[in-house]
Design a protein around this motif. Sequence first.
Motif, PDB file in Angstrom:
ATOM      1  N   THR B  42       0.834  -1.200   0.000  1.00 32.16           N
ATOM      2  CA  THR B  42       0.000   0.000   0.000  1.00 32.16           C
ATOM      3  C   THR B  42       0.873   1.256   0.000  1.00 32.16           C
ATOM      4  O   THR B  42       0.580   2.243  -0.691  1.00 32.16           O
ATOM      5  N   GLN B  83      -8.218  -0.092  -0.769  1.00 31.58           N
ATOM      6  CA  GLN B  83      -8.274  -1.405  -0.127  1.00 31.58           C
ATOM      7  C   GLN B  83      -9.682  -1.732   0.381  1.00 31.58           C
ATOM      8  O   GLN B  83     -10.143  -2.842   0.222  1.00 31.58           O
ATOM      9  N   ASP B 160      -5.735  -1.215  -4.929  1.00 34.36           N
ATOM     10  CA  ASP B 160      -5.205  -1.798  -3.704  1.00 34.36           C
ATOM     11  C   ASP B 160      -6.153  -2.874  -3.183  1.00 34.36           C
ATOM     12  O   ASP B 160      -7.162  -2.562  -2.550  1.00 34.36           O
ATOM     13  N   GLU B 161      -5.838  -4.112  -3.441  1.00 31.90           N
ATOM     14  CA  GLU B 161      -6.703  -5.240  -3.062  1.00 31.90           C
ATOM     15  C   GLU B 161      -8.166  -4.911  -3.322  1.00 31.90           C
ATOM     16  O   GLU B 161      -8.997  -4.996  -2.412  1.00 31.90           O
TER      17      GLU B 161
HETATM   18 MG   LIG Z   1      -2.259  -2.649   2.101  1.00 35.12          MG
END
Ligand SMILES: [Mg+2]
Lengths: 229, 275
Positions: B42, B83, B160-161
């Motif tokens: 991240t 995320q 991010d994910e």
């Molecule tokens: Mg992360």
Amino acid sequence: MTWLGSNVGLVAELSLHHVQLSLLPIVVGFVAAVPLGVLAWRFKLTRGLTLTIVGLLYTIPSLALFVLLPPLLGISFLSEANVVIALSIYAVALMTRSAADAFGSVDPVVRRSAAAMGYSSLGRFWAVELPLAGPVLLAGLRVVAVSTVSLVTVGVLVGSRSLGYLFMNGLQRSIPVEILSGIVMTVVIALAFDGILVLLGRLLMPWTRAETTSRRVARRLRLTVGGGS
Amino acid sequence: MIEFRSVTKRFPDGTSAVSNLDLVIPAHQTTVLVGSSGCGKTTILRMINRMVDATSGTIEIDGDDVATLEPVRLRRRIGYVMQNTGLLPHRRVLENIVTVPRLNGMPKAEATELGLRLMDTVGLDRGLARRYPSQLSGGQQQRVGVARGLAVDPNILLMDEPFGAVDPIVRAELQTELMRLQVTLGKTVVFVTHDIDEAFLLGDQVVILQQHAVVAQRGTPGEILAHPASGFVSDFIGAERGKRALRIVETNGSRVVVDADGRPAGVLVDGKNGS
Ligand SMILES: [Mg+2]
Ligand SMILES: Nc1ncnc2c1ncn2[C@@H]1O[C@H](COP(=O)(O)OP(=O)(O)OP(=O)(O)O)[C@@H](O)[C@H]1O
């Protein structure tokens, strides 16, 4: 009851004046507390100081404040400004902590996401942080409104015309109906303020209703599913 | 192209998140950063759009050092899918999607049109446009996040994910959708995950990271699977390799394929007899 019959005009006039006296402190409380709340929330350095000062302000008894303010500000004891200013101070003191809590309640993930999308700090404050602090701000403002409406009655001690007059006069002249009228009208005004604030909240923050509805729906679904098995 | 040159990030509390990273992220391809939790993925993404500033080293986008670019302007031309979606809870789906175009001054009518088209693009029913994020399922929210990332038609898309919080079926669906989109859009995608399968599926280039964002290996999925560069890499793809390393066992004349634990994975059949 005969008292009420012949004094409806007085009750109405005092109620109206009561509303007028309450309005300014509530508005001032809100407008001043938002920046103070930001100060307390945003910077460690100012947090302790701000919250301590407003905490202390709130502990000053209202009578003491009525006596202290006039010489400090150069106004008359009996002027209405005295009452309005004193109540504004209480409103600010009460509201600042709520405001600090309100901004603290904004999800840091959402704040970061707003920054990542390219909001400037000021843009993010108006478009994201202030609205998301809204529900907690509203909860605080409701307390301030009700407490201000009830504190206005105390102003009668320094000669301001409010429903407090009915308590004093009713007590001195032993007219229970007069006292009762004062109490009932104070409660009615407090409820009216509260109702208006709740309504404003619904209008200005429609997403909060969506959230509670979806939670309610989810609960109902769970209940139905649970009941069916 | 995005280029990291000896980039180090140390947070004020002393945490060293990224140490001396050199990395080239080619344009118009998907680069997947993969590594275990806390290895700095991240942080690497956030340094690209200056949500985090590097302690030392330089990051260049097409030759421009990001440190010289104004953060707010930079962020408005980079798509970022967070995320945990990071949708604005007080804005309706459509408003969320077109937040950045609106910040850039796009008129409302045009933005609405764009938002609806983006909903089609990511496979969201237009009927959801006026809902609030809290009224959507997790998978729908993630799609809104992707649509929002695409809204300014950015050259660079940081993800991010993005599919972290959904079940495997929806996840597979979203992955397929992303691959389909990427074929037509050809963005420079930087995708973060800690799921090596997802990395191999989506990445043109996969970067396996160790703690402090040390690059353990960088290459195409094929290269990495065929030639793990180190014990760390084999270990990292190892758990999955157990599943991937299949053996053939003869039983009663038929050939059965078994996995590392000897559990049958299928029967081997000839191409012509198999149908
Ligand atoms: Mg992360
Ligand atoms: N703002 C911060 N202050 C201090 N340390 C931080 C900060 N942000 C991240 N870190 C630390 O830096 C390291 C890398 O964090 P990062 O968020 O980049 O990891 P990640 O690879 O994205 O992990 P995950 O897969 O769990 O999301 C971690 O040790 C983390 O605790």
